[in-house]
Write an enzyme that holds these catalytic residues in place. Structure first.
Site, PDB file in Angstrom:
ATOM      1  N   HIS A  27       0.818  -1.218   0.000  1.00 52.66           N
ATOM      2  CA  HIS A  27       0.000   0.000   0.000  1.00 52.66           C
ATOM      3  C   HIS A  27       0.855   1.273   0.000  1.00 52.66           C
ATOM      4  O   HIS A  27       0.328   2.360  -0.290  1.00 52.66           O
ATOM      5  CB  HIS A  27      -0.915   0.043   1.218  1.00 52.66           C
ATOM      6  CG  HIS A  27      -2.034  -0.944   1.184  1.00 52.66           C
ATOM      7  ND1 HIS A  27      -2.861  -1.111   0.092  1.00 52.66           N
ATOM      8  CD2 HIS A  27      -2.468  -1.844   2.113  1.00 52.66           C
ATOM      9  CE1 HIS A  27      -3.749  -2.057   0.348  1.00 52.66           C
ATOM     10  NE2 HIS A  27      -3.530  -2.518   1.568  1.00 52.66           N
ATOM     11  N   ASP A  85      -3.143 -10.463  -2.359  1.00 48.43           N
ATOM     12  CA  ASP A  85      -3.687  -9.937  -1.112  1.00 48.43           C
ATOM     13  C   ASP A  85      -5.148  -9.560  -1.323  1.00 48.43           C
ATOM     14  O   ASP A  85      -5.560  -9.227  -2.440  1.00 48.43           O
ATOM     15  CB  ASP A  85      -2.884  -8.705  -0.696  1.00 48.43           C
ATOM     16  CG  ASP A  85      -3.196  -8.223   0.709  1.00 48.43           C
ATOM     17  OD1 ASP A  85      -2.434  -8.536   1.628  1.00 48.43           O
ATOM     18  OD2 ASP A  85      -4.209  -7.519   0.882  1.00 48.43           O
ATOM     19  N   HIS A 123      -6.617  -6.966  -0.425  1.00 48.00           N
ATOM     20  CA  HIS A 123      -6.712  -5.535  -0.724  1.00 48.00           C
ATOM     21  C   HIS A 123      -5.841  -5.192  -1.936  1.00 48.00           C
ATOM     22  O   HIS A 123      -4.788  -5.807  -2.145  1.00 48.00           O
ATOM     23  CB  HIS A 123      -6.254  -4.706   0.481  1.00 48.00           C
ATOM     24  CG  HIS A 123      -7.007  -5.015   1.744  1.00 48.00           C
ATOM     25  ND1 HIS A 123      -6.440  -5.694   2.793  1.00 48.00           N
ATOM     26  CD2 HIS A 123      -8.287  -4.756   2.097  1.00 48.00           C
ATOM     27  CE1 HIS A 123      -7.342  -5.833   3.759  1.00 48.00           C
ATOM     28  NE2 HIS A 123      -8.468  -5.269   3.358  1.00 48.00           N
ATOM     29  N   ASP A 142      -4.788 -12.468   3.813  1.00 44.78           N
ATOM     30  CA  ASP A 142      -6.008 -11.929   4.410  1.00 44.78           C
ATOM     31  C   ASP A 142      -7.256 -12.186   3.566  1.00 44.78           C
ATOM     32  O   ASP A 142      -8.344 -11.741   3.909  1.00 44.78           O
ATOM     33  CB  ASP A 142      -5.866 -10.433   4.700  1.00 44.78           C
ATOM     34  CG  ASP A 142      -5.209  -9.662   3.572  1.00 44.78           C
ATOM     35  OD1 ASP A 142      -4.911 -10.264   2.525  1.00 44.78           O
ATOM     36  OD2 ASP A 142      -4.972  -8.455   3.735  1.00 44.78           O
TER      37      ASP A 142
END
Length: 507
Positions: free
Chosen positions: A221, A258, A260, A345
């Site tokens: 990120h 991931d 996200h 995740d």
């Protein structure tokens, strides 16, 4: 340019040799559930030495800054037999209690590896831990991040020392402690060290070990201008630039599974045609980026592919995405190395999202990506830990990924509980895959269901190829014109000669 150290380790099965960067830190230990865990002691820095060693329950590695006499010999002389090589940077000082991205994550993984006998203590030379590596340099970090951000974060450590903990993303979720800057350098350095090791091994064998950086803070990120979403430095982006700069591996394929969207990695390479970024993530999840129409820009148009998956997508959906999207993209791109943002995740038990991946899903991805790297780029492949906040599902899934790298059976049947799963939205997944083809540029678009590439002229010919083609065409044109002029001259000469009587004026 800094020279790497040559590390040699003797096991019962032979002598292991690989490249790592020289050691600059020491370790401390603590015990958890009867398992000894080692972590970095940032207060003690060791100066340059000719040799050093590190010992733990996971093995001893001796490193020398002087190359051994057999360093240039083929692998059958060196005896490189590792199947998995990993480095751990748990960032024990970078911690906030009750925060999902806490300092229990990497120790939980190491504990699981020990309990499942997936360490060198039990596997000998099949599994190797690189315990000695330099932190990334400021130049390494600056290959991705703005200098103002790097220097500003370093200065903020004084404030963090006074207050104990500060937030470095406005009021957002990314925090810092007094050790965050240095420990983030170690996290990036661990990934760089594994790139060195895997690339070196690939020069001597066709099946080099798969690297796995068990590191935090995570990185995908972190945008070029600052931190974001628990992430401080873009570890995988830094490693990609390092692979290009130091090893000449120009074409880097990055897979991010991931839950996200890896917006930081996306932004870092959005205009770069030589780094293909492919992200699968839950639609509508943090940070709200990663739309299908975000495909890169400028010369990098077509080198980014974002595939948002509907909530509830699980193992069947991801297998379909792997076969019908990831594989053809990688085959078309022809990478020199594959790097993986491995976020755990998306697991059905993870608290931060609502996909339905299982331990078996991650085993499948690890096994298939390893084979993909073997088929396309000499086996060069390094995984980087990103998300994963249920410690049980995180540690089990990483351990099963190690099983995949070793070529052993999955432990998913023993670890997964199907009672947690519900029906997947496969029609929506199919529509998402079709939309990838419909919404991509002509250079990148995939035609469903065959997913063959509708590749435009500029995709077939990268800029340097196009320049070479035009140069060649220019020379060919010159020769054609010259030949035409020569033939025309011969023709006119022949016609002129035919019109002159040979006996005219003769006695």
């Amino acid at each position: 340019m800094e020279l790497p150290a040559v590390c040699s380790r003797s096991f019962g099965g032979g002598n292991l040799l690989f490249w790592v960067r020289p050691h600059v830190y020491s370790h401390k230990k603590y015990s958890k559930n009867g398992i000894t865990i080692k972590y970095i002691d940032l207060q003690k820095h060791i100066g340059s030495e000719k040799g050093y060693s590190s010992t733990s329950a996971r093995g001893t590695i001796y490193c020398s800054t002087q190359q051994e006499s057999n360093a240039g010999l083929p692998s059958d002389h060196i005896g490189v037999s590792a199947k998995v090589i990993f480095a751990a940077a748990p960032a024990m000082g970078h911690n906030q209690e009750s925060h999902p991205e806490c300092n229990s994550r990497v120790p939980a993984i190491l504990t699981a590896l020990e309990k499942m006998k997936l360490t060198s203590k039990f596997r000998g030379s099949d599994i190797v831990e690189v315990q000695n590596f330099r932190p990334a340099t400021i130049d390494d970090i600056a290959s991705v991040h703005a200098g103002a951000y790097i220097s500003g974060l370093e200065k903020a450590m004084d404030q963090a020392s006074e207050k104990g903990l500060i937030f470095i993303e406005g009021s957002g979720p990314t925090y810092a402690t007094a050790t965050t800057f240095q420990e983030s350098l170690f996290a990036a350095g661990a990934g760089i060290s594994l790139v060195d090791s895997v690339v070196a091994a690939s020069k001597f064998r066709k099946d080099p070990p798969v690297g796995f950086a068990l590191i935090r803070p995570p990185g995908h990120h972190a945008v070029p201008k600052g931190p974001m979403g628990f992430c401080v430095f873009g570890n995988i982006a830094i490693a990609a630039r390092y692979a290009q700069r130091m090893h000449g591996l120009k074409r880097v394929f990055i897979i991010d599974f991931d839950v996200h969207h890896g917006n930081g990695t996306n932004d870092a390479f959005y205009e770069d045609p030589d780094i293909f970024f492919l992200s699968t993530h839950q639609a509508g999840s943090y940070p709200g980026t990663g739309k299908i129409d975000q495909i890169g820009s400028g010369s990098g148009e077509g080198s980014t592919l974002n595939l948002p998956l509907p909530g509830g997508s699980g193992d069947t959906a991801m297998r379909k995405v792997y076969d019908e999207v990831i594989v053809p993209c990688a085959q078309r791109f022809k990478p020199d190395i594959i790097l993986v943002s491995a976020g755990y995740d998306a697991h059905v038990l993870d608290p931060l999202a609502s996909l339905q991946f299982t331990t078996g899903t991650y085993y499948m991805l690890a096994s298939n990506i390893k084979q993909l790297a073997k088929d396309l780029c000499g086996g060069r492949c390094v995984f980087f830990l990103e998300g994963g906040y249920n410690l049980s599902s995180l540690s089990n899934s990483v351990a099963d990924s190690f099983c995949a790298f070793l070529g052993e059976r999955s432990l998913a049947a023993e670890l997964d509980d199907p009672a947690y799963l519900h029906e997947e939205p496969l029609n929506k997944v199919k529509q998402a895959i079709e939309k990838v083809g419909a919404d991509q540029s002509p250079q990148q678009a995939l035609t469903h269901p065959l997913l063959t590439w509708r590749v435009g002229f500029l995709q077939r010919w990268r800029q340097e190829d196009l320049f070479q083609y035009c140069s060649t065409l220019r020379w060919h044109t010159r020769w054609i014109l010259f030949a035409g002029e020569l033939l025309l001259g011969l023709y006119l000469g022949f016609v002129f000669w035919q019109r002159i009587p040979l006996n005219e004026g003769c006695a």
